[in-house]
Design a protein around this motif. Sequence first.
Motif, PDB file in Angstrom:
ATOM      1  N   ASN A 112       0.756  -1.190   0.053  1.00 48.30           N
ATOM      2  CA  ASN A 112      -0.090  -0.110  -0.162  1.00 48.30           C
ATOM      3  C   ASN A 112       1.020   1.181   0.015  1.00 48.30           C
ATOM      4  OD1 ASN A 112      -2.626   1.214   0.090  1.00 48.30           O
ATOM      5  ND2 ASN A 112      -2.044   2.064   1.940  1.00 48.30           N
ATOM      6  N   SER A 113       2.077   1.216   0.513  1.00 47.20           N
ATOM      7  CA  SER A 113       2.824   2.455   0.779  1.00 47.20           C
ATOM      8  C   SER A 113       3.395   2.853  -0.614  1.00 47.20           C
ATOM      9  CB  SER A 113       4.106   2.095   1.348  1.00 47.20           C
ATOM     10  OG  SER A 113       4.888   1.213   1.065  1.00 47.20           O
ATOM     11  N   GLY A 114       3.457   1.773  -1.652  1.00 45.54           N
ATOM     12  CA  GLY A 114       3.953   2.062  -3.066  1.00 45.54           C
ATOM     13  C   GLY A 114       2.783   2.878  -3.726  1.00 45.54           C
ATOM     14  N   ARG A 115       1.562   2.426  -3.449  1.00 45.80           N
ATOM     15  CA  ARG A 115       0.407   2.705  -4.104  1.00 45.80           C
ATOM     16  C   ARG A 115      -0.045   3.996  -3.730  1.00 45.80           C
ATOM     17  NH1 ARG A 115      -0.754  -2.956  -3.479  1.00 45.80           N
ATOM     18  NH2 ARG A 115      -2.031  -2.264  -1.610  1.00 45.80           N
ATOM     19  N   ASN A 116       0.007   4.426  -2.551  1.00 47.39           N
ATOM     20  CA  ASN A 116      -0.302   5.584  -1.841  1.00 47.39           C
ATOM     21  C   ASN A 116       0.545   6.209  -0.987  1.00 47.39           C
ATOM     22  OD1 ASN A 116      -2.100   7.578  -1.166  1.00 47.39           O
ATOM     23  ND2 ASN A 116      -3.604   6.300   0.179  1.00 47.39           N
TER      24      ASN A 116
ATOM     25  N   HIS B 254      -3.555  10.050  -1.534  1.00 46.58           N
ATOM     26  CA  HIS B 254      -4.788   9.786  -2.142  1.00 46.58           C
ATOM     27  C   HIS B 254      -5.758   9.407  -1.271  1.00 46.58           C
ATOM     28  CE1 HIS B 254      -2.519  10.231  -5.705  1.00 46.58           C
ATOM     29  NE2 HIS B 254      -1.761   9.374  -5.584  1.00 46.58           N
ATOM     30  N   TRP B 255      -7.004   9.644  -1.582  1.00 45.63           N
ATOM     31  CA  TRP B 255      -8.186   9.231  -0.625  1.00 45.63           C
ATOM     32  C   TRP B 255      -8.052   7.541  -0.654  1.00 45.63           C
ATOM     33  CZ3 TRP B 255     -11.806  11.879   1.820  1.00 45.63           C
ATOM     34  CH2 TRP B 255     -12.878  11.151   2.360  1.00 45.63           C
ATOM     35  N   GLU B 256      -8.429   7.291   0.748  1.00 42.67           N
ATOM     36  CA  GLU B 256      -8.369   5.979   1.197  1.00 42.67           C
ATOM     37  C   GLU B 256      -9.225   5.605   2.213  1.00 42.67           C
ATOM     38  OE1 GLU B 256      -5.678   2.214   3.099  1.00 42.67           O
ATOM     39  OE2 GLU B 256      -4.810   4.683   2.969  1.00 42.67           O
TER      40      GLU B 256
ATOM     41  N   VAL C  58     -15.400   4.127  10.200  1.00 46.02           N
ATOM     42  CA  VAL C  58     -14.482   4.090   9.066  1.00 46.02           C
ATOM     43  C   VAL C  58     -13.561   4.951   9.297  1.00 46.02           C
ATOM     44  CG1 VAL C  58     -14.458   4.638   6.630  1.00 46.02           C
ATOM     45  CG2 VAL C  58     -16.423   3.417   7.591  1.00 46.02           C
ATOM     46  N   ILE C  59     -12.090   4.815   8.787  1.00 42.58           N
ATOM     47  CA  ILE C  59     -11.097   5.866   8.569  1.00 42.58           C
ATOM     48  C   ILE C  59     -10.706   6.164   6.867  1.00 42.58           C
ATOM     49  CG2 ILE C  59      -8.621   6.121   9.086  1.00 42.58           C
ATOM     50  CD1 ILE C  59     -10.392   6.405  11.612  1.00 42.58           C
ATOM     51  N   ASN C  60     -11.306   7.499   6.879  1.00 37.24           N
ATOM     52  CA  ASN C  60     -10.690   8.102   5.581  1.00 37.24           C
ATOM     53  C   ASN C  60      -9.478   8.762   5.846  1.00 37.24           C
ATOM     54  OD1 ASN C  60     -13.245   7.145   4.228  1.00 37.24           O
ATOM     55  ND2 ASN C  60     -14.145   8.896   5.768  1.00 37.24           N
ATOM     56  N   ARG C  61      -8.607   8.596   4.507  1.00 42.71           N
ATOM     57  CA  ARG C  61      -7.286   9.428   4.539  1.00 42.71           C
ATOM     58  C   ARG C  61      -7.149   9.944   3.138  1.00 42.71           C
ATOM     59  NH1 ARG C  61      -3.586   8.177   8.416  1.00 42.71           N
ATOM     60  NH2 ARG C  61      -3.884   6.482   9.642  1.00 42.71           N
ATOM     61  N   ARG C  62      -6.994  11.228   3.371  1.00 33.48           N
ATOM     62  CA  ARG C  62      -6.630  12.235   2.173  1.00 33.48           C
ATOM     63  C   ARG C  62      -5.508  13.340   2.391  1.00 33.48           C
ATOM     64  NH1 ARG C  62      -5.502  14.108  -2.094  1.00 33.48           N
ATOM     65  NH2 ARG C  62      -6.976  15.346  -3.702  1.00 33.48           N
TER      66      ARG C  62
ATOM     67  N   LEU D 114     -11.480   8.204  25.621  1.00 34.65           N
ATOM     68  CA  LEU D 114     -10.118   7.582  25.161  1.00 34.65           C
ATOM     69  C   LEU D 114     -10.069   7.178  24.215  1.00 34.65           C
ATOM     70  CD1 LEU D 114      -7.189   7.101  26.050  1.00 34.65           C
ATOM     71  CD2 LEU D 114      -7.867   5.036  27.252  1.00 34.65           C
ATOM     72  N   PHE D 115     -11.287   6.108  24.029  1.00 34.26           N
ATOM     73  CA  PHE D 115     -11.503   5.589  22.401  1.00 34.26           C
ATOM     74  C   PHE D 115     -11.707   6.230  21.444  1.00 34.26           C
ATOM     75  CE2 PHE D 115     -14.755   4.093  19.638  1.00 34.26           C
ATOM     76  CZ  PHE D 115     -13.975   3.228  19.053  1.00 34.26           C
ATOM     77  N   VAL D 116     -12.390   7.205  21.470  1.00 30.80           N
ATOM     78  CA  VAL D 116     -12.662   8.472  20.628  1.00 30.80           C
ATOM     79  C   VAL D 116     -11.344   9.007  20.146  1.00 30.80           C
ATOM     80  CG1 VAL D 116     -13.870  10.264  20.080  1.00 30.80           C
ATOM     81  CG2 VAL D 116     -15.301   8.719  20.976  1.00 30.80           C
ATOM     82  N   ARG D 117     -10.757   9.299  21.225  1.00 28.41           N
ATOM     83  CA  ARG D 117      -9.297  10.076  20.851  1.00 28.41           C
ATOM     84  C   ARG D 117      -8.567   9.204  19.948  1.00 28.41           C
ATOM     85  NH1 ARG D 117      -4.277   9.715  22.471  1.00 28.41           N
ATOM     86  NH2 ARG D 117      -4.948   8.156  24.231  1.00 28.41           N
ATOM     87  N   GLU D 118      -8.411   7.943  20.304  1.00 26.67           N
ATOM     88  CA  GLU D 118      -7.482   6.796  19.552  1.00 26.67           C
ATOM     89  C   GLU D 118      -8.127   6.755  18.295  1.00 26.67           C
ATOM     90  OE1 GLU D 118      -7.135   3.436  21.798  1.00 26.67           O
ATOM     91  OE2 GLU D 118      -5.749   4.210  23.086  1.00 26.67           O
ATOM     92  N   LEU D 119      -9.515   6.604  18.044  1.00 26.77           N
ATOM     93  CA  LEU D 119      -9.979   6.427  16.850  1.00 26.77           C
ATOM     94  C   LEU D 119      -9.930   7.725  15.878  1.00 26.77           C
ATOM     95  CD1 LEU D 119     -11.864   4.786  14.881  1.00 26.77           C
ATOM     96  CD2 LEU D 119     -13.931   5.835  15.961  1.00 26.77           C
ATOM     97  N   ARG D 120      -9.890   8.929  16.442  1.00 28.42           N
ATOM     98  CA  ARG D 120      -9.791  10.184  15.554  1.00 28.42           C
ATOM     99  C   ARG D 120      -8.530  10.400  15.271  1.00 28.42           C
ATOM    100  NH1 ARG D 120     -11.217  14.693  17.356  1.00 28.42           N
ATOM    101  NH2 ARG D 120     -11.857  15.564  15.733  1.00 28.42           N
ATOM    102  N   SER D 121      -7.453   9.668  15.895  1.00 29.75           N
ATOM    103  CA  SER D 121      -6.103   9.805  15.652  1.00 29.75           C
ATOM    104  C   SER D 121      -5.600   8.826  14.654  1.00 29.75           C
ATOM    105  CB  SER D 121      -5.269   9.653  17.056  1.00 29.75           C
ATOM    106  OG  SER D 121      -5.429  10.869  17.762  1.00 29.75           O
ATOM    107  N   GLY D 122      -6.302   7.871  14.218  1.00 30.32           N
ATOM    108  CA  GLY D 122      -5.941   6.879  13.319  1.00 30.32           C
ATOM    109  C   GLY D 122      -6.439   5.676  13.598  1.00 30.32           C
ATOM    110  N   GLY D 123      -7.017   5.227  14.526  1.00 30.54           N
ATOM    111  CA  GLY D 123      -7.518   3.901  15.106  1.00 30.54           C
ATOM    112  C   GLY D 123      -6.451   2.909  15.223  1.00 30.54           C
ATOM    113  N   PRO D 124      -6.655   1.857  14.216  1.00 30.08           N
ATOM    114  CA  PRO D 124      -5.428   0.731  14.477  1.00 30.08           C
ATOM    115  C   PRO D 124      -3.956   1.303  14.257  1.00 30.08           C
ATOM    116  CG  PRO D 124      -6.670   0.741  12.303  1.00 30.08           C
ATOM    117  CD  PRO D 124      -7.506   1.349  13.162  1.00 30.08           C
TER     118      PRO D 124
END
Length: 341
Positions: free
Chosen positions: A18-22, A27-29, A72-76, A154-164
């Motif tokens: 994935n690092s090579g593709r995005n 890009h939106w993921e 869902v975690i979106n990245r852009r 605490l959970f929300v902070r972790e999720l909003r910071s990137g989750g996994p």
Amino acid sequence: MAKWGEGDDRWKVAELGNSGRNVNGWHWEERDCLPWAKKRLSELIPAKLVLVDSGGVRATGDGKVKVSGEAVINRRKGKVIPAYELDVSFGWTATGPDGETYTGNCKVPYVSEENHDEDPEVQFTVKETGREAEKVRAALVKEGRGVVHGIVHLFVRELRSGGPDVGSSGCDASDRSAQTQPEAAAAAPKPAAKPPQGNSITSKKSLEIVEQYYASSKDIFDCFVDGSKVKAYTGSAATIEPVAGGKVSMFGGSIEGKFTRLEPDQLIEMDWRFSSWGDDCVSKVRIELEEKDRGSVTLKLTQSGIPEEDRFGNHDTIKVTEMGWRSQILTRMKQVFGYGM
């Protein structure tokens, strides 16, 4: 030149995943993180989590956490854009003032991005009926609700910071190998320059908290250096090595650091950080204990070097840090051990 039919290693491109593709998440993921959310909430709400232990009522969670909805975690362009709406519930068991056993359910019906900075609604129900059963439910509403609020925040902070990507498993974290490849990083558009992320206090924040306890200074000192006590009031995994240079890890690794100075029953100093901060961001924590009157302790906590933002670009680090100290540590010490004033 390579022979016909043979490849030249200089022109072969390694499989970068994935690092090579995005590269750098430009890009939106979109990734489904519901499996991670279920696993992480089960870690934060373990069996025997103490919800109430006062007024003759002791209630603990049963560890059977149910989570439904979507996460869902979106990245852009390197930014984390969370979208989630979750329903969380778990069972509890309590011993009432009359010595009888009571059972029930705790439900958090709406954990969502739109109320991420608010205390969510928490509902407690009890299966049994009668005056004593109602006393148990009232105790849970009064004290247990604060415990659940702290966990959700605490959970929300972790999720909003990137989750996994912050720590726990459950769905695959993004491949970060691109960060170690200068060529790939150089190919991506450059973000705006950011302040230095070293350990200096420049461009960083500080906080101060003062709390009062009905306890001895030794009682409160032990709440930070005794691993069994830390596990009891956090309700999660912890590693505590109470010597200068000893490791500090709380909430399953979400908080990490080391002791730098310990004066029994008087002073604790630590290097301290959230795992969601930049790798080179470490704050300084100083906890002073003063027992002017026997059985009455003043705790003064100062923390400096808190970064302006975490590694994911969230700028609420000072708020999250102070909320964590107050709701997940300092208040929990009062609730679990009866040190409240």
